[in-house]
Design a protein around this motif. Structure first.
Motif, short mmCIF file in Angstrom:
data_model
loop_
_atom_site.label_atom_id
_atom_site.label_comp_id
_atom_site.label_asym_id
_atom_site.label_seq_id
_atom_site.Cartn_x
_atom_site.Cartn_y
_atom_site.Cartn_z
N GLN A 39 0.56 -1.24 0.36
CA GLN A 39 0.07 0.18 0.28
C GLN A 39 0.48 1.22 0.22
N ARG A 40 1.81 0.86 0.48
CA ARG A 40 3.20 2.32 0.70
C ARG A 40 3.79 2.64 -1.34
N GLU A 41 3.46 1.57 -1.44
CA GLU A 41 4.21 1.40 -3.15
C GLU A 41 2.90 2.16 -3.74
N ARG A 42 1.94 1.31 -3.62
CA ARG A 42 0.41 1.67 -4.53
C ARG A 42 -0.63 2.77 -3.61
N PRO A 43 -1.06 3.68 -3.20
CA PRO A 43 -1.89 3.60 -1.94
C PRO A 43 -3.32 3.57 -2.65
N LYS A 44 -3.56 3.60 -4.02
CA LYS A 44 -4.63 3.83 -3.37
C LYS A 44 -5.19 1.95 -3.83
N LEU A 45 -4.38 0.95 -3.57
CA LEU A 45 -4.78 -0.31 -3.49
C LEU A 45 -5.13 -0.28 -2.13
N TRP A 46 -6.81 -1.30 -1.87
CA TRP A 46 -7.55 -1.21 -0.81
C TRP A 46 -7.89 -2.07 -0.30
N ASN A 47 -7.37 -3.14 0.57
CA ASN A 47 -8.40 -3.95 1.21
C ASN A 47 -9.70 -4.52 1.49
N GLY A 48 -10.54 -4.61 0.59
CA GLY A 48 -11.35 -4.96 0.22
C GLY A 48 -11.85 -7.08 0.53
N ARG A 49 -12.93 -6.80 -0.49
CA ARG A 49 -13.46 -8.88 -0.09
C ARG A 49 -13.89 -8.91 -1.47
N VAL A 50 -13.01 -9.87 -1.91
CA VAL A 50 -13.00 -11.09 -3.17
C VAL A 50 -13.22 -12.41 -2.46
N LEU A 51 -13.49 -13.17 -3.75
CA LEU A 51 -13.46 -14.35 -4.29
C LEU A 51 -12.38 -15.16 -4.89
N VAL A 70 -12.80 -13.34 1.03
CA VAL A 70 -11.18 -13.16 2.22
C VAL A 70 -10.84 -11.79 1.91
N ASP A 71 -10.38 -11.42 3.03
CA ASP A 71 -9.96 -10.24 2.23
C ASP A 71 -8.61 -9.69 0.84
N PHE A 72 -8.65 -8.98 0.93
CA PHE A 72 -8.02 -8.61 -0.31
C PHE A 72 -6.14 -8.89 0.03
N ALA A 73 -6.14 -8.72 1.27
CA ALA A 73 -4.56 -8.65 1.75
C ALA A 73 -3.88 -10.09 1.55
N SER A 74 -4.89 -10.46 2.00
CA SER A 74 -4.35 -12.51 2.08
C SER A 74 -4.32 -12.56 0.14
N PHE A 75 -5.03 -12.40 -0.86
CA PHE A 75 -5.61 -12.90 -1.71
C PHE A 75 -4.13 -12.29 -2.11
N LEU A 76 -3.76 -11.18 -2.18
CA LEU A 76 -2.59 -10.37 -2.51
C LEU A 76 -1.17 -11.05 -2.19
N SER A 123 -11.24 -8.31 -16.87
CA SER A 123 -11.20 -8.62 -16.53
C SER A 123 -10.95 -8.27 -14.73
N GLY A 124 -11.60 -8.87 -13.83
CA GLY A 124 -11.11 -8.76 -12.38
C GLY A 124 -11.51 -10.06 -11.39
N THR A 125 -11.11 -9.74 -10.97
CA THR A 125 -11.31 -10.82 -9.68
C THR A 125 -12.58 -10.82 -8.89
N PRO A 126 -13.36 -11.85 -8.89
CA PRO A 126 -14.45 -11.64 -8.36
C PRO A 126 -15.05 -11.50 -6.83
N ASP A 127 -15.96 -10.44 -7.15
CA ASP A 127 -15.92 -10.11 -5.33
C ASP A 127 -17.66 -10.48 -4.71
N PRO A 128 -17.92 -9.95 -3.92
CA PRO A 128 -19.98 -10.61 -3.54
C PRO A 128 -20.43 -9.33 -4.67
N ASP A 129 -20.44 -8.38 -4.93
CA ASP A 129 -20.89 -7.98 -5.86
C ASP A 129 -21.04 -8.77 -7.30
N ASP A 130 -20.56 -9.89 -7.42
CA ASP A 130 -20.89 -10.96 -8.17
C ASP A 130 -22.02 -12.18 -8.30
#
Length: 233
Positions: A39-51, A70-76, A123-130
């Motif tokens: 996040q320090r490298e790319r401040p716009k990264l957000w720890n949302g939820r993904v599938l 799972v949270d995006f931080a764990s996926f990343l 494309s995009g990693t699926p999230d709860p909105d999907d």
């Protein structure tokens, strides 16, 4: 890296089920440190939820798997650390946009994104909105991602009925071919005009691929594997 395998299917069966991911639990502190660094490298990264998925299975014309949140931080961290848990996979939809003169349209990810510099289909990693009716709606996810990244709406293209599921290591790219009644250069100009209207576009450039000569090292293997199969037909 394992050689790509492509499964052509017409049905996706991807229910979302609760699952406590042992990797995310056991390495929580390390994951948080890693995400803070990214996040320090790319401040716009957000720890949302993904599938992400587990238990993948191909049978006849169907692809089935279980998805969990799972949270995006764990996926990343899992991705950046070389996929240490092989019991899960990154399964996502992609829209292979093809112009009327046979050019495939790929986008180069902007520097503020987690995949900066990579070149691939919308494309995009699926999230709860999907999630629709308790399952991942990959077709809907593709429509949304294409509109967000390129400005192209569902009525602009015709989707083929099947999916090419490209399996490479811990990734399964579910790619659907989308045909547009517009030439490649005109299509690129239209997408670039849309990007110019956005404050923080996800794409920094639009690339046309007409042959293997247009491949670059920035294109993931699942993308070039799909293109190799399509460009040879």
């Amino acid at each position: 890296m394992t050689s790509p395998v492509i499964h052509r299917v017409t049905a996706l069966d991807l229910p979302v089920r609760p699952f406590a991911w042992p990797f995310a639990q056991a390495r929580r502190a390390e994951i948080e440190v890693h995400f803070a660094e990214r996040q320090r490298e790319r401040p716009k990264l957000w720890n949302g939820r993904v599938l992400i998925g587990r238990n993948p299975e191909f049978s006849e014309s169907r692809f089935s798997a279980d998805y969990f949140e799972v949270d995006f931080a764990s996926f990343l961290a899992w991705r950046d650390w070389g996929f240490p848990d092989r019991g899960v996979f990154n399964g996502f939809g992609m829209g292979a946009v093809r112009s009327s003169d046979g050019a495939f349209v790929l986008g180069e990810m902007a520097q503020h994104t987690a995949n900066a510099g990579r070149i691939y289909f919308p494309s995009g990693t699926p999230d709860p909105d999907d999630v629709r009716d308790g399952a991942v709606d990959v077709a809907g996810s593709v429509v949304r991602e294409i509109f967000e990244e390129t400005g192209l709406a569902r009525q602009d293209y015709t989707a083929e009925p099947h999916w090419d599921c490209v399996v490479v290591g811990a990734a399964i790219a579910m790619i659907r071919l989308l045909n547009l009644d517009m030439g490649g250069e005109a299509l690129r100009a239209r997408i670039n005009a849309n990007l110019a209207r956005q404050h923080h576009p996800e794409l920094s450039a639009v690339h046309l691929v007409r042959s293997r000569a247009d491949f670059t090292a920035a294109m993931p293997r699942f993308v070039t594997a799909f293109l190799e199969a399509r460009l040879s037909t």
